[in-house]
Design an enzyme around this catalytic site. Structure first.
Site, PDB file in Angstrom:
ATOM      1  CG  HIS C  49      -1.414-107.005 -46.247  1.00 42.85           C
ATOM      2  ND1 HIS C  49      -2.741-106.687 -46.422  1.00 42.85           N
ATOM      3  CD2 HIS C  49      -1.203-108.115 -46.982  1.00 42.85           C
ATOM      4  CE1 HIS C  49      -3.293-107.561 -47.233  1.00 42.85           C
ATOM      5  NE2 HIS C  49      -2.380-108.442 -47.595  1.00 42.85           N
ATOM      6  CE1 TYR C  52      -3.977-110.164 -39.871  1.00 47.12           C
ATOM      7  CE2 TYR C  52      -2.138-111.273 -40.941  1.00 47.12           C
ATOM      8  CZ  TYR C  52      -3.466-110.926 -40.913  1.00 47.12           C
ATOM      9  OH  TYR C  52      -4.297-111.325 -41.922  1.00 47.12           O
ATOM     10  CE  LYS C  91      -7.466-115.373 -44.436  1.00 50.04           C
ATOM     11  NZ  LYS C  91      -6.279-115.019 -45.152  1.00 50.04           N
ATOM     12  CB  SER C  94      -9.584-106.472 -46.809  1.00 49.36           C
ATOM     13  OG  SER C  94      -8.199-106.474 -46.569  1.00 49.36           O
ATOM     14  CG  HIS C  95      -7.715-106.953 -53.032  1.00 55.88           C
ATOM     15  ND1 HIS C  95      -7.484-106.999 -54.372  1.00 55.88           N
ATOM     16  CD2 HIS C  95      -6.532-107.293 -52.457  1.00 55.88           C
ATOM     17  CE1 HIS C  95      -6.237-107.356 -54.610  1.00 55.88           C
ATOM     18  NE2 HIS C  95      -5.644-107.549 -53.460  1.00 55.88           N
ATOM     19  CG  HIS C  97      -5.519 -99.802 -48.976  1.00 63.06           C
ATOM     20  ND1 HIS C  97      -5.821-100.723 -48.004  1.00 63.06           N
ATOM     21  CD2 HIS C  97      -5.374 -98.617 -48.345  1.00 63.06           C
ATOM     22  CE1 HIS C  97      -5.837-100.105 -46.825  1.00 63.06           C
ATOM     23  NE2 HIS C  97      -5.571 -98.828 -47.004  1.00 63.06           N
ATOM     24  CG  ASP C 117      -5.563-117.350 -48.942  1.00 65.05           C
ATOM     25  OD1 ASP C 117      -4.394-117.740 -48.853  1.00 65.05           O
ATOM     26  OD2 ASP C 117      -5.900-116.159 -48.777  1.00 65.05           O
ATOM     27  CD  GLN C 238      -0.877-107.113 -58.075  1.00 68.06           C
ATOM     28  OE1 GLN C 238      -1.151-108.294 -57.962  1.00 68.06           O
ATOM     29  NE2 GLN C 238      -0.565-106.346 -57.056  1.00 68.06           N
ATOM     30  CG  ASP C 266      -2.080-118.151 -51.286  1.00 65.55           C
ATOM     31  OD1 ASP C 266      -1.999-118.824 -50.249  1.00 65.55           O
ATOM     32  OD2 ASP C 266      -2.205-116.921 -51.298  1.00 65.55           O
TER      33      ASP C 266
END
Ligand SMILES: Nc1ncnc2c1ncn2[C@@H]1O[C@H](COP(=O)(O)OP(=O)(O)O)[C@@H](O)[C@H]1O
Ligand SMILES: [Mg+2]
Lengths: 234, 87, 734, 87
Positions: C49, C52, C91, C94-95, C97, C117, C238, C266
Site C-alpha cells: 500500500h 508500491y 486524486k 481506494s478504501h 478492504h 490529500d 476506524q 496528511d
C-alpha cells in the site's frame, strides 16, 4: 442593508449565503464568528446551513449555546430580522426562538433534491417580493428536517398564520407525496408570532442564479433588501 | 461517578427509526417483536463530591443539553466508580 | 544469515508483513537488527500500500507530463493549470478492504482520507466522486447501503458536494466490494503547496484528532488478501469524524494567510511514520526527529509503537518555520483544534524517534521510503475469455420489452436513489449536477467550468485487460467532452486481484500498457493515482481488473456547457460515430442472454480523437444543444436516457441497419466513439458538413417531442413507462 | 417482556460524538465531566414464553441487527411487563 452570516464550527452554507448577499444581491456582508457576541450593526442575521458541532447529539444542540446566540436572542427581542436556513432553523428551534423541533426524516435518509414550496405568507419581511400562494422551487439538503410540534403548538401556529412555507407539488397542492421528510402539515418554514424570526429547511441560497438551476431563492433575499429600504423611507 | 443516561423520544413523537428496526427484525425472523423505540444512551463520567451533588449536576446537563424536552424524555442512574474505565 | 540471527520469528515478520528476504535487506543496510519499533515502521512503509513495490516499475510507463501539468505523481495529489491563475488539484484513492469489513465507516474514512490529500496541497476541496463496485443485489445490499450512507455521511457533514461517480454490480465483487473516492480541489496556482520538509530546525506540528490505537497495521492489512484471519484484525476499523475534519479543513485554509508554513502533509495509511518519512523523503538529505511523548493521545498506556503506527483519522502534520509556532497554534485554537509541536526537521537523513529523552528508533529516511526491494513478478496470459458466436444469438423478439429490461438493469438504471442521498449542491458551484455524463463545477468569479467524471467498464477489462483499460480512458474523455469541456488530465485507481498469481500480474501489466497507450494518443497526462492489490478472498472470486479512471476537463465559458437530456421540442436528434457488431462484453449480452463473453468493442483511438474534436467544435460553434455519449447499454439506452433526463420524447423512422450490422448490435451494441446529440433544425446542415470534414459518420435518428420514444412500427414506449423501469432498478430506496 | 438494550462504541474505538458532547458540556460550564461516550438505547417489546427464551432471542437480535460487532458492544436487561406501554 447589512447581512450578518453566522459561522459555527461545522457550518457550510456560510460561504454560499455570503456569495449571494455579496455577489448576487450586492448587499453588505459581514461574517459573524460564533464566539463573538458583537453583531456588528447587521440588519438581518442569517444562521446558515451545515452541521454545527457535527450535529452530534442533536442538530443545533450545542451550537445554540454559542456566545453569538445570546446576542441574536436579544436582537430578535428588539425586532431584528433573524433568518435560519436548514441547520440555522434547527438551531433556532433548539434555542427556543422558534417553537417545535426538527427530527429525523421519515425515510431515515438524507435528502438532497429540489422541492416545491407554497408561500403562505407574503406579508413578511422575508417574503414581501413573493405572491401569496406562489410556488417556489427550492432545494433541500438534510437528514433531519421533519418538523414536529405538539398538537397545541401546532394549532397555535396554524391559527396565527405562522406557517410560511409548505412542501407542495408543482401546482401548489399540499399533498402527502410532496412531503420529502415527514414534516407535520408539510411544514417547510415557520415564523415567530412577531414575524421577525424565520426558520426554513430549504436552501434559498442555492437557487439565486440561473446556472444553478433556478432563481426563486433570490426573491427571499430581495424581500429582505426591500423591507429594509421600506424601513428606511418610513 | 458515572451517570448512565437514557434519552428516548416522547411517545407522541414519530419514531421512524423504531418502526424501521421492527420491520428489519421481522424480516430477520423476529416476528415476536411488537414494538421498538430507539433512543440515545449517554455515559458521562464526572467528578462530584456526593451522589446528591452529582444527581443535580447530571439533571442540569440533561435538561440543558442532553435532551430536548420538546421531543424527548430522559432518566439516568448514577454509579460510584469502582476503579476501571467505562465500558 | 541464519534464522537465529534474525532476532525475530516468522510470526512477527508476518505480523509486520515483511518477508525473510526483506528482513535481510533491512539488517544489511542498518548493519544491525532493527528493534521492534523500527521493524514495525519499516513493515508499514514497505507494505504494498505504501511502497508500491509490485507496481512501481510498471507505473513509470504512464505518461505524466503535459503543458498544463503543475504537479505530477509523487505528491499528495496532482495539479493542473486552468489558466487565469487557477489550478485544479485532484486524486483518487481506494478504501476497499476497510469497506468490506465495515461498509459505513470504511467508505466514510475513505472520503476523509482523500480530502486530506487535496487539503495538503493547499487546495480547497470543491467536489467528491465515488466509484463503487458491489456483488449483485439484493445479496450485497448491506455493502451497498452502508457504503452509500458512509460516503454521504462524511461528504454531507463536511460540506463538500459529491457530484459524480459510478456503481456497478457484478458477481466478482460480492466478497470484495470496491470503494474508490476521488476529490477535486481548487487553489490559486501560486499558493499550491508541496509536502516537503525543508529547512533544518523547522518544527513539526501535529494537529487534529488525538492519537488512539486505531488501525495499527492497517496498511499492511490492505496489502493482504481477505481471509479468515482478517476477523482477528477487525479492530483495524476506524470511525471517522467529519466535523473535526471540517475544522481542520478551514484551519488549513487559514494557514495560507501566513507565511509561517513550509508544508502540510496528511496522515493516512501508516500514520505518523509514513507522513514524516514521506515529507522528509522528498528533500534530499533531510531527516526528522520526533518525540512521541509530545503526541496528544486518546488512550492511556500507549507505547511509542502504538503512536508511530496509529492510523487515527483527521490528523495533519504541518512543517512550521522555526519561531513561528505561536502564529500557527493561534489559528488552530480559533478552530478549537488541538495541536502540538512533536519534533523538528534535521539534516541527518534519518528518522529519529525519542520518547522523552530516550531514543527508541533511528532509521534512514531513504530506507523507509525507497528501500523496499521492488518485486519482479512474472505475468502469464490467462485463459482466453469465452468466445462469442454472435451468429448463434437470436435477434430481439421485442425491442421495446428488451429496452425496458435493460433500463431496469442495476448497472444501467437511474442513480437517483444514490444521488439524492449526497449533497451535490453545497458550494453554489454545481452547474451540471450528477446524473448525466460528467458533472461540472464553476470556478466562482470566472466563467471557467471544471468537468469531472470517473469511468471504468471492468467487464471489458476482464475480457481483455489492455483494450478494457483503453476503453476506460476513452469513455472518461467522452464523458467530459459530452459537457462541452476539453479533457485535461487523469487520476487513476488500479484495483486488482492478487498479483502473485501470474495471470493477475499479466492483467496489471496489460492494464498499464493499455492506459498508457490511450493516454498518449488522447494527449492526457496521469497526474496522480493509487493502486489497490489483493482484492480477492481465499474462497471467493478474484475481482475483474478494475482500472478506474478519474478525469477532469475544462470549459472556458460554462454558459456553453452541454447536458445529456433533450432540451426543446422539435430539435433534430443525431447519432454521431459509427456502429459495429460490438456485442462482446455488453450489458445486453448479460441482461438478455446471461453471458459475459466475447471481445470488448474495438477502439480506434484516431477515430475517438476525431469524434471528440467534432463534438467540441460543434459545441463551441453553438451547433448542438445537448450531447450524450453512448456507452453501457448502447445507442438505444443512451437515447432513452436523453428522453428521461430531459423529460421529452423523440420520434423517428424505424431503424433498419445495413448488413452486416445486426439489429441487436445497432440498438444495444456498445461501439465506442459515439454520441447522441440534439441540434436546432437550422444548424443541422452545418453540423453534417462539419462531421464530413472530420470524417465522422452522422445519422439522423428523429425529432424531439411528445411524451414517447417512438421508432415507427418498431418501438413505442412512453417516457413515463421507461421512467418506471429506470427508476425502480435499484429496488426501492437505496 | 421488555428488553432495554444499550449499544455503545467499543472502548478502543474512536467516539467523535462523545468527544464533541464533552466539549459542549465544558462550554456550558460542566467542566467536571471527564469523559462521555454516546451510544444507542433500544427498547424492544416482545412476546416470549420464558425469560430464558427471551434472553436468547434478544441476544440474537443484538448480534444480528442491533449492534455492529465490529465497532460496538451491547448489553441488555429484561423486564416482565407490568401493564402499560413502554416509556
Ligand atoms: N496508478 C497510479 N498512477 C499514477 N500515479 C500513481 C498511481 N498510484 C499512485 N500514484 C502516485 O504515487 C504517489 C503515492 O501514492 P499514495 O501512496 O496513494 O499517496 P498518499 O499516501 O498521499 O495517499 C501519489 O503521488 C500518487 O498520485
Ligand atoms: Mg497523502
Amino acid at each position: 442593508m447589512k447581512f450578518g452570516v453566522v459561522v459555527f464550527p461545522g457550518t457550510w452554507s456560510d460561504r454560499d449565503c455570503g456569495w449571494v448577499v455579496d455577489q448576487v444581491l450586492g448587499a453588505h456582508l459581514q461574517y459573524l464568528w460564533h464566539k463573538d457576541a458583537d453583531l456588528k450593526g447587521c440588519d438581518c442575521i442569517i444562521l446558515p446551513g451545515g452541521f454545527a458541532y457535527g450535529d452530534y447529539l442533536r442538530t443545533g444542540a450545542i451550537a445554540r449555546f454559542a456566545p453569538v446566540m445570546e446576542s441574536i436572542g436579544e436582537f430578535a427581542d428588539r425586532g431584528g430580522l433573524v433568518w435560519g436556513i436548514c441547520n440555522g432553523f434547527q438551531i433556532l428551534c433548539e434555542s427556543g426562538l422558534l417553537p417545535g423541533a426538527l427530527i429525523r426524516n421519515a425515510s431515515l435518509e438524507y435528502r438532497c433534491e429540489w422541492t416545491n414550496l407554497v408561500v403562505e405568507r407574503a406579508d413578511l419581511a422575508f417574503t414581501s417580493q413573493c405572491d401569496e400562494r406562489e410556488v417556489l422551487r427550492v432545494p433541500i439538503s438534510h437528514g433531519e428536517g421533519s418538523y414536529f410540534a405538539d398538537p397545541a403548538t401546532l394549532s397555535r401556529l396554524e391559527q396565527n398564520g405562522q406557517v410560511v412555507f409548505r412542501y407542495c407539488d408543482v401546482e401548489g397542492r399540499v399533498r402527502p407525496n410532496s412531503n420529502p421528510n415527514g414534516s407535520l402539515h408539510n411544514i417547510a418554514g415557520i415564523v415567530n408570532s412577531r414575524g421577525n424570526v424565520l426558520g426554513m429547511m430549504p436552501h434559498p441560497e442555492r437557487c439565486a442564479e440561473a446556472e444553478l438551476g433556478g432563481t426563486d431563492g433570490l426573491k427571499l433575499f430581495r424581500s429582505v433588501m426591500h423591507s429594509a429600504a421600506q424601513v428606511l423611507t418610513a | 461517578m458515572i451517570a448512565r443516561i437514557v434519552v428516548v423520544p416522547k411517545p407522541v413523537v414519530n419514531d421512524p427509526q423504531g418502526v424501521t428496526v421492527r420491520q428489519g427484525l421481522a424480516l430477520l425472523g423476529f416476528g415476536e417483536v411488537t414494538e421498538v423505540r430507539v433512543g440515545k444512551y449517554i455515559e458521562v463520567r464526572l467528578d462530584a463530591t456526593s451522589e446528591r451533588a452529582a444527581r443535580e449536576r447530571v439533571d442540569a446537563m440533561c435538561s440543558r443539553l442532553l435532551a430536548n424536552h420538546v421531543i424527548e424524555d430522559y432518566h439516568f442512574e448514577l454509579e460510584h466508580e469502582s476503579k476501571g474505565a467505562m465500558r | 544469515m541464519k534464522l537465529e540471527d534474525r532476532n525475530v520469528d516468522e510470526r512477527r515478520l508476518r505480523e509486520v508483513a515483511l518477508t525473510a528476504d526483506e528482513y535481510r535487506v533491512i539488517v544489511e543496510s542498518l548493519k544491525r537488527p532493527p528493534n521492534d519499533l523500527e521493524l514495525g515502521m519499516l513493515g508499514v512503509l514497505w507494505s504494498e500500500h505504501c511502497s508500491y513495490k509490485t507496481s512501481k516499475a510498471l507505473l513509470r510507463r504512464l505518461p505524466s507530463s503535459g503543458a498544463a501539468v503543475l504537479q505530477g505523481p509523487g505528491e499528495n495529489a496532482g495539479a493542473v493549470s486552468l489558466g487565469n491563475g487557477w489550478a485544479v488539484v485532484f486524486k483518487i484513492e481506494s478504501h476497499n478492504h476497510p469497506s468490506a469489513i465495515e461498509p459505513y465507516q470504511g467508505a466514510a474514512t475513505g472520503v476523509g482520507g482523500i480530502l486530506r490529500d487535496v487539503i495538503a496541497m493547499g487546495a480547497r476541496p470543491i467536489a467528491l466522486l465515488d466509484s463503487l463496485r458491489f456483488g449483485p443485489l439484493p445479496e450485497s445490499r448491506r455493502h451497498f447501503d452502508g457504503v452509500v450512507a458512509g460516503i454521504g455521511g462524511y461528504g454531507n457533514c463536511i460540506g463538500v458536494p459529491t457530484v459524480g461517480g459510478e456503481v456497478y454490480f457484478e458477481d466478482c465483487y460480492a466478497q470484495n466490494p470496491l470503494v474508490n473516492a476521488m476529490c477535486v480541489g481548487l487553489v490559486r496556482a501560486n499558493d499550491l503547496m508541496r509536502a516537503r520538509a525543508e529547512g533544518t530546525g523547522n518544527k513539526l506540528l501535529l494537529v487534529g484528532a488525538d492519537t488512539g490505537r486505531d488501525g495499527i497495521h492497517g496498511a499492511a492489512f490492505a496489502s493482504l488478501e481477505l481471509d479468515e484471519d482478517s476477523s482477528q484484525r477487525r479492530p483495524a476499523v476506524q470511525v471517522g469524524n467529519p466535523f473535526l475534519e471540517k475544522c481542520l479543513l478551514e484551519a488549513c485554509m487559514d494557514l495560507s494567510l501566513t507565511d509561517a508554513v513550509v508544508a502540510i502533509q496528511d496522515l493516512g495509511a501508516a500514520g505518523l511514520t509514513s507522513s514524516v518519512a514521506e515529507c522528509a523523503g522528498r528533500v534530499p538529505g533531510a531527516g526528522a526527529k520526533i518525540d512521541v511523548s509530545r503526541v496528544p493521545r486518546r488512550e492511556r498506556g500507549m507505547t511509542p509503537y502504538d503512536v508511530m503506527l496509529s492510523e487515527s483519522q483527521e490528523r495533519m502534520l504541518v512543517v512550521v518555520r522555526r519561531g513561528r509556532e505561536a502564529d500557527i497554534e493561534r489559528i488552530f485554537e480559533t478552530w478549537d483544534l488541538t495541536s502540538a509541536v512533536i519534533g523538528e526537521v534535521t539534516n541527518d537523513g534519518h528518522l529519529t524517534v525519542v520518547d522523552h529523552k530516550e531514543q527508541v528508533a533511528r532509521v534512514p529516511i531513504q530506507l523507509l521510503t525507497e528501500g523496499a526491494p521492488l518485486r519482479r513478478l512474472v505475468g502469464l496470459p490467462p485463459e482466453p475469455a469465452p468466445a462469442l458466436d454472435i451468429d448463434a444469438l437470436p435477434p430481439p423478439a421485442d425491442i421495446g420489452a428488451a429496452l425496458l429490461r435493460m433500463l431496469a438493469s442495476p448497472n444501467l438504471c437511474s442513480r437517483g436513489p444514490i444521488i439524492r442521498r449526497y449533497d451535490h449542491m453545497v458550494g453554489d458551484a454545481t452547474v451540471i449536477p450528477p446524473g448525466g455524463d460528467a458533472a461540472m463545477l464553476r470556478v466562482k468569479g470566472t466563467k471557467i467550468g471544471i468537468a469531472m467524471t470517473t469511468s471504468c467498464n471492468a467487464r471489458y477489462c476482464h475480457l481483455d485487460a489492455n483494450l478494457g483499460a483503453q476503453l476506460a480512458v476513452a469513455e472518461a474523455a467522452r464523458n467530459i467532452i459530452a459537457t462541452g469541456a476539453q479533457p485535461l488530465a487523469i487520476t487513476d485507481c488500479l484495483n486488482m486481484a492478487n498479483p502473485d498469481r501470474p495471470e493477475v500480474y499479466w492483467q496489471l501489466e496489460e492494464t498499464v500498457s493499455g492506459m498508457a497507450q490511450a493516454c498518449r494518443s488522447l494527449d492526457l497526462p496521469i497526474v496522480s493515482g493509487n493502486v489497490s492489490l489483493y482484492n480477492e478472498s481465499a474462497g471467493g472470486a478474484a475481482i475483474y481488473p478494475t482500472p478506474v479512471i478519474g478525469m477532469v476537463g475544462q470549459i472556458d465559458d460554462y454558459d456553453r456547457r452541454l447536458q445529456a437530456g433533450f432540451k426543446h421540442e422539435g430539435d433534430f436528434v443525431l447519432l454521431i460515430g459509427s456502429s459495429h457488431n460490438d456485442l462482446g462484453g455488453s450489458e445486453y449480452l448479460k441482461v438478455e442472454h446471461d453471458m459475459v463473453a466475447g471481445r470488448p468493442p474495438e477502439l480506434d483511438l484516431a477515430r475517438e480523437r476525431a469524434v471528440g474534436k467534432l463534438i467540441l467544435t460543434a459545441a463551441r460553434a453553438g451547433l448542438i444543444k445537448t450531447a450524450h455519449d453512448c456507452s453501457d447499454g448502447g445507442m438505444l439506452v443512451a437515447l432513452a436516457e436523453c428522453c428521461l433526463l430531459g423529460g421529452i420524447g423523440m420520434r423517428g423512422p424505424a431503424l433498419n441497419p445495413e448488413p452486416p450490422l445486426r439489429i441487436d448490435a445497432a440498438f444495444f451494441g456498445e461501439s465506442p466513439s459515439r454520441f447522441i446529440v440534439s441540434a436546432p433544425s437550422r444548424a443541422t446542415p452545418e453540423l453534417q458538413s462539419l462531421a464530413r470534414r472530420h470524417h465522422v459518420e452522422i445519422a439522423l435518428l428523429g425529432l424531439t417531442g411528445g411524451d414517447a420514444l417512438e421508432l415507427e412500427g418498431q418501438l413505442k414506449l412512453t417516457v413515463q413507462e421507461m421512467r418506471e423501469a429506470w427508476e425502480g432498478g435499484l429496488g426501492g430506496p437505496a
